[in-house]
Design an enzyme around this catalytic site. Structure first.
Site, PDB file in Angstrom:
ATOM      1  N   ASP A 131      27.930  -1.816  31.407  1.00 21.03           N
ATOM      2  CA  ASP A 131      26.916  -1.535  30.396  1.00 21.03           C
ATOM      3  C   ASP A 131      27.531  -1.472  28.999  1.00 21.03           C
ATOM      4  OD1 ASP A 131      24.139  -0.603  29.765  1.00 21.03           O
ATOM      5  OD2 ASP A 131      25.238   1.152  29.068  1.00 21.03           O
ATOM      6  N   GLU A 170      27.393  -6.878  30.243  1.00 22.89           N
ATOM      7  CA  GLU A 170      26.163  -6.827  29.459  1.00 22.89           C
ATOM      8  C   GLU A 170      26.604  -6.833  27.998  1.00 22.89           C
ATOM      9  OE1 GLU A 170      22.849  -4.547  27.329  1.00 22.89           O
ATOM     10  OE2 GLU A 170      24.440  -3.397  28.246  1.00 22.89           O
TER      11      GLU A 170
END
Length: 636
Positions: A319, A372
């Site tokens: 993330d 990401e």
């Protein structure tokens, strides 16, 4: 004392362990740090070890000693910052914390950074656990994973938040499914639909439901919201035996300020950068890991290895990568610190990623690492030795934004925005991309996927079928968030379950059936996944039919057998005499369209013989009736 070289300790953490950890190379440090069942001097109990170099004194506290900081004092190990203690007579299942006396004399009660289990919220204690007694039965899956190249294999990911996927009408734990309950029903659903993987949000322990698991306090503990560590092992083992891969969201970018967590763990900045211009995210109110410290890097890299080796997870979706790479991410001018060259790249985070991904490639047994990353940072998926970051895949955020902007338009205006759908095909080979329509796109007033679509309800469903068909045909692996495959109307809410009753409504059921057909088509035809990152796998037939908002292209397999021609109409205008160019003479058999779905064995699939008639720059062409919002996929 902490600096004494006469300290011998229990012998559970050796001098080699300390050396490797202090130099960022102890990839199994979770076998030594934290709480472990041990036998010492003839007594059974738990061994505790924690890194807290600034502490003056530490005690292990819990119900077993009435939370008395003096009862079970820890001893420092020479020149390492590590403290240890053996507590006899306790076993798995005990609540505990570390009572850390700081240099100022304040006592902090901290959860164990390496704890394998945690107390159910709102409790914040760690829980002793024994991970050695689970019997795995997924050898066949693990062997296959280690020998499969993910680049030329199908990957269709179902993104899931377990707490809101389904719920039961019961008061315990808000009615959330347990890991065991979720395993069975989720495996059945994913298998029936045809997804290859699930990606789980928010599995590492976190104090606040509304963070969705992206503000972690227990990096080594599967959240107790859904059960025990062994039950999470059961979950993964069960899905593996059903042929389904499991990917976890992983958050090495930042952590929350909660008093029991990593923030100022031993009274000073330890896991975070000390300077707030580098160590705090102003937008998120969180702390940033200090990647310049070997022990912090070791904590994170060992954590990645832990999930892959202890829990057999098949991949980690990292993330907020951009927030790690850029020193000025989310910060105003004058409120960030340039690197030694005067620029905004976080050189320490770059080296961390190269180290992480090199280790994962060496010992991950085929496990993947997904970035990401929302910017144009170069070579995210190139190998570190080629100046890349070393990730296996990267989320294609640029494609996602262009795709959604196009799909939200009234069809009349799409002809002026035709490039939004073609632009992604100019750079699809620059990284190893995954096309994503994730949870982030269906929250915070962004609308669900079905409600992003223009028009009346019937138009919305037709638009979404066309959009999903384009996504399937576009090179790159795929990810779709839960509920969007049957047309969930309201935005995702982590506090409630999906509206599963909608799957019985005719139009929603029709969309779900169509998505299922797309996924089955995807797995059936290697042309849709073998050459995802190679120009040999893709050919435009007509990328310039903007006035009619029609796209036509071909996906090729490596051997050019059973190639697929896609034709997609993004307007409500029917084209009864539509002609499309084709690359060779032969029969083009319809395998899927938006009115029939997938043509299966026994269905009489329409077939079209090409004629020698130039169209779209091709010597041959076929003609057929293309409906409003029509989709058509031909095999040849």
């Amino acid at each position: 004392m902490a600096g004494s070289k006469k300290e011998i300790g229990t012998g559970f953490i050796t001098e080699v362990d300390r050396y490797l950890f202090n130099n960022g190379r102890h990839y199994e440090i979770f076998e030594k740090m934290g709480a472990h069942p041990k036998k010492y001097k003839g007594k059974n109990g738990m061994y505790f070890a924690v890194w807290a170099p600034h502490a003056e004194q530490i005690g292990v506290v819990g119900d077993f000693n009435s939370w008395d900081p003096e009862a079970n004092a820890m001893k420092p190990l020479a020149d390492s910052g590590i403290w240890e203690a053996f507590v006899p007579g306790i076993a798995a299942g005990e609540l505990y914390k570390y009572a850390i006396t700081t240099k100022s004399g304040k006592i902090l009660f901290k959860a164990d950074p390496y704890a394998f289990s945690a107390e159910y919220r709102p409790g914040t204690a760690s829980v002793t656990a024994d991970l050695s007694d689970f019997q795995w039965g997924d050898d066949a899956w693990m062997d296959k994973r280690g020998s499969t190249d993910p680049m030329n294999a199908p990957m269709s990911i179902y993104e899931v938040h377990l707490g809101s996927w389904r719920r039961k009408n019961r008061p315990e734990k808000d009615g959330c499914y347990t890991y065991v309950e979720a395993a069975r029903e989720l495996a059945d659903y994913v298998t029936d639909m045809g997804y290859t993987h699930v990606e789980l949000m928010g599995i590492a322990e976190h104090p606040y439901d509304g963070s969705w698991g992206y503000q972690v306090t227990g990096y080594f503990a599967p959240t107790s919201r859904y059960g025990t560590p062994q039950e999470f092992m059961y979950f993964i083992n069960y899905l593996h035996k059903k042929g389904i891969g499991v990917i976890l969201d992983w958050v090495p970018a930042h952590f929350p300020r909660d008093a029991h967590g990593l923030s100022e763990f031993d009274g000073e900045a330890l896991y975070e950068y000390a300077d707030p211009r580098k160590g705090e995210h102003p937008d998120w109110g969180t702390k940033v890991f200090d990647y310049s410290k070997y022990e912090v890097d070791n904590f994170l890299i060992a954590n990645a290895i832990y999930w892959v080796e202890k829990y057999h997870v098949d991949g980690l979706r990292v993330d907020a990568v951009a927030s790690m790479l850029y020193l000025d991410y989310g910060r105003e001018n004058g409120n960030w610190i340039p690197n030694r060259y005067g620029s905004n790249e976080n050189l320490e985070a770059i080296e961390f990623f190269k180290h992480l991904n090199s280790v994962m490639a060496d010992r991950g047994n085929g496990a993947i690492v997904i970035a990401e990353e929302s910017t144009a940072w170069p070579k995210v998926t190139e190998k570190p030795e080629d100046e890349g970051l070393g990730f296996t895949f990267k989320w294609n955020m640029g494609w996602m934004h262009d795709f959604l902007e196009y799909m939200k338009l009234d069809p009349y205006f799409r002809k002026y925005n035709h490039h939004k759908m073609t632009f992604g095909l100019t750079y699809f080979t620059s990284e190893k991309y995954i096309l994503v329509l994730s949870h982030d796109e269906v929250v915070h007033l962004k609308c669900s996927m079905i409600n992003k679509m223009p028009g009346l309800l019937e138009d919305k469903f037709a638009n979404l079928k066309a959009g999903y068909t384009f996504m399937l045909g576009h090179p790159g692996k795929k990810l779709l968030f839960m509920g969007q495959d049957f047309g969930q109307f309201h935005e995702w809410d982590e506090k409630v379950a999906l509206d599963w009753y909608l799957a019985d409504e005719p139009q929603n059921a029709g969309l779900q059936s169509y998505v299922k057909d797309l996924l089955q088509l995807y797995r059936k035809y290697p042309a849709l996944y073998e050459l995802d990152y190679d120009w040999d796998g893709f050919q435009w037939i007509n990328a310039n039919d903007g006035d009619r908002s029609i796209f036509s292209f071909i996906r090729y397999s490596r051997d050019h057998k059973r190639s697929l021609l896609f034709v997609i109409n993004f307007t409500p205008v029917e084209r009864p005499d539509y002609r499309v160019g084709v690359p060779k003479r032969g029969t083009y058999t319809l395998v899927l369209d938006n009115s029939h779905g997938l043509y299966k064995r026994g269905d009489k699939a329409p077939a079209f013989r090409s004629v020698k008639k130039e169209c779209d720059g091709q010597d041959y062409s076929i003609a057929y009736s293309l409906p409003a919002y029509g989709t058509a996929v031909f095999r040849f």
